[in-house]
Design an enzyme around this catalytic site. Sequence first.
Site, PDB file in Angstrom:
ATOM      1  N   ASP A  21      -8.458  -4.161  -3.204  1.00 60.35           N
ATOM      2  CA  ASP A  21      -8.166  -3.160  -4.228  1.00 60.35           C
ATOM      3  C   ASP A  21      -8.486  -3.651  -5.632  1.00 60.35           C
ATOM      4  OD1 ASP A  21      -7.305  -1.231  -2.489  1.00 60.35           O
ATOM      5  OD2 ASP A  21      -5.165  -1.585  -2.801  1.00 60.35           O
ATOM      6  N   GLU A  76      -8.289   3.568   6.537  1.00 60.45           N
ATOM      7  CA  GLU A  76      -9.015   3.117   5.354  1.00 60.45           C
ATOM      8  C   GLU A  76      -9.065   1.592   5.286  1.00 60.45           C
ATOM      9  OE1 GLU A  76      -8.730   3.665   0.491  1.00 60.45           O
ATOM     10  OE2 GLU A  76      -6.979   4.066   1.746  1.00 60.45           O
ATOM     11  N   HIS A  77      -7.909   0.951   5.379  1.00 58.90           N
ATOM     12  CA  HIS A  77      -7.810  -0.504   5.333  1.00 58.90           C
ATOM     13  C   HIS A  77      -7.222  -1.003   6.653  1.00 58.90           C
ATOM     14  CE1 HIS A  77      -6.998   0.818   1.068  1.00 58.90           C
ATOM     15  NE2 HIS A  77      -8.019  -0.001   0.865  1.00 58.90           N
ATOM     16  N   HIS A 109     -47.548  27.328   9.740  1.00 58.46           N
ATOM     17  CA  HIS A 109     -47.645  25.877   9.833  1.00 58.46           C
ATOM     18  C   HIS A 109     -48.924  25.478  10.562  1.00 58.46           C
ATOM     19  CE1 HIS A 109     -43.412  26.138   8.768  1.00 58.46           C
ATOM     20  NE2 HIS A 109     -43.322  24.817   8.713  1.00 58.46           N
ATOM     21  N   GLN A 165       0.814  -1.207   0.000  1.00 57.06           N
ATOM     22  CA  GLN A 165       0.000   0.000   0.000  1.00 57.06           C
ATOM     23  C   GLN A 165       0.853   1.265   0.000  1.00 57.06           C
ATOM     24  OE1 GLN A 165      -3.563  -0.116  -0.275  1.00 57.06           O
ATOM     25  NE2 GLN A 165      -2.773  -2.124  -0.868  1.00 57.06           N
ATOM     26  N   HIS A 202       1.381   3.256  -3.271  1.00 51.89           N
ATOM     27  CA  HIS A 202       0.366   4.121  -3.882  1.00 51.89           C
ATOM     28  C   HIS A 202       0.866   5.549  -4.052  1.00 51.89           C
ATOM     29  CE1 HIS A 202      -3.482   2.062  -4.515  1.00 51.89           C
ATOM     30  NE2 HIS A 202      -3.114   1.246  -3.552  1.00 51.89           N
TER      31      HIS A 202
END
Length: 433
Positions: free
Chosen positions: A352, A318-319, A412, A250, A253
């Site tokens: 992924d 995230e993961h 109302h 990862q 990335h």
Amino acid sequence: MPKVLKSAVPVEQVAAQRSDVAERVRAIIADIRERGDAAVAEYSAKFDSWSPESFRLSPEQIEEIVARVPEQVLADIRFVQDQVRTFAQHQRDSLREFEVETLPGVHLGQKHVPVAAAGAYVPGGRYPLTASAHMTIVTAKVAGVPRVAACTPPIRGEVPEATVAAMHLAGADEIYLLGGVQAVAALAVGTETIGRVDLIAGPGNAYVAEAKRQLFGEVGIDLFAGPTEVLIVADHTADPFVVAVDLLSQAEHGPDSPAVLITTSEDLAREVLGHVEALLPGMPTRDFAEPAWRDHGEIHVVDSLDEGFALADTFASEHVQVLTEQPRQALEKMRDYGALFLGPGTCVSFGDKVIGTNHVLPTRGAARYTGGLWVGKYLKTVTYQEVTSSESSVRLGEVCGRAARVELFEGHARSGDVRAVEFRREELPWNPA
């Protein structure tokens, strides 16, 4: 208290970099608002060396491009899209529409209505993320979105053939060879040749993420995204080599991708450090993975898995990959994460690329309040009401009049009054007639 074997750079340093991105993105969006297609073309030529007569691919062009993609690549694309489609369909099937009679003649209902048009951003540049086509387009189509406009940038002036094939096979209605802020802005505000959409989904670099952030509200977005994150919770049973490989998988990335290890074993932690240092020099993506690990890699040693799970939740990563003796404990112990990957048989890379769950996930702590992209993101859950009983309308009108006047909302209250008296033929004291 956790023992920190490796820490990341201060957050202030990262924040300063984001400020410069925001200003540049703001200027591009403003220019595209004003000049439309002309501005889009200029930025495409400037940033991607791409200035075709039309950014939208014709059906004939798409057919020619797909024909050049190797059959094995097409077969793999179809396989992965089948996995994504199957999971998304199960998500769609789990959403129930209903109508209930809550009082005599009072009918309340819920429907799930897909947005009319969605934009799918599929990143390109160094990494042509064909998988993002599956995640954004297939999921939108399962949700029932009638128009999906998909954008992906050219790569060094060339057509990313496998990505275009993935977009086409996923069911995109329009495919544009267009990337970056200019693509997101064009989809959000519309130009002379690109129709605006209601929601934009898909990952991207810092500029794409910032464009989505600035345009949110004018257009819907999947979520606020930042650099890819991975966090691994491991105990003494984990293989330190596998942990190191998965962290670096990862980190490649981008140079700002956090990779975090939380473990109950200091011996494992030190072995992982050694493996990372040995693996990095030979990685083809070292230019991204090395600074990511250097600046954003972390290792924490904790006394127990309960402490480890609690610490992992503070990252809201995230993961989260769980490499422990009983990985399914994380399902009960953890709350804040984008997606869990349980046990050594799976990994974040499966999520992924191939397994079928969506890889567009919350980053930068957003997992505290949202999950990732799913079929429901393309749906508007709407309600409807119908009152067919005069008695119930009278009763609701009476309560509405009293409740509204408590809040000093006379208008109302009067809407309630006219229904309370309509069926009893009474006069309204506030009616001048």
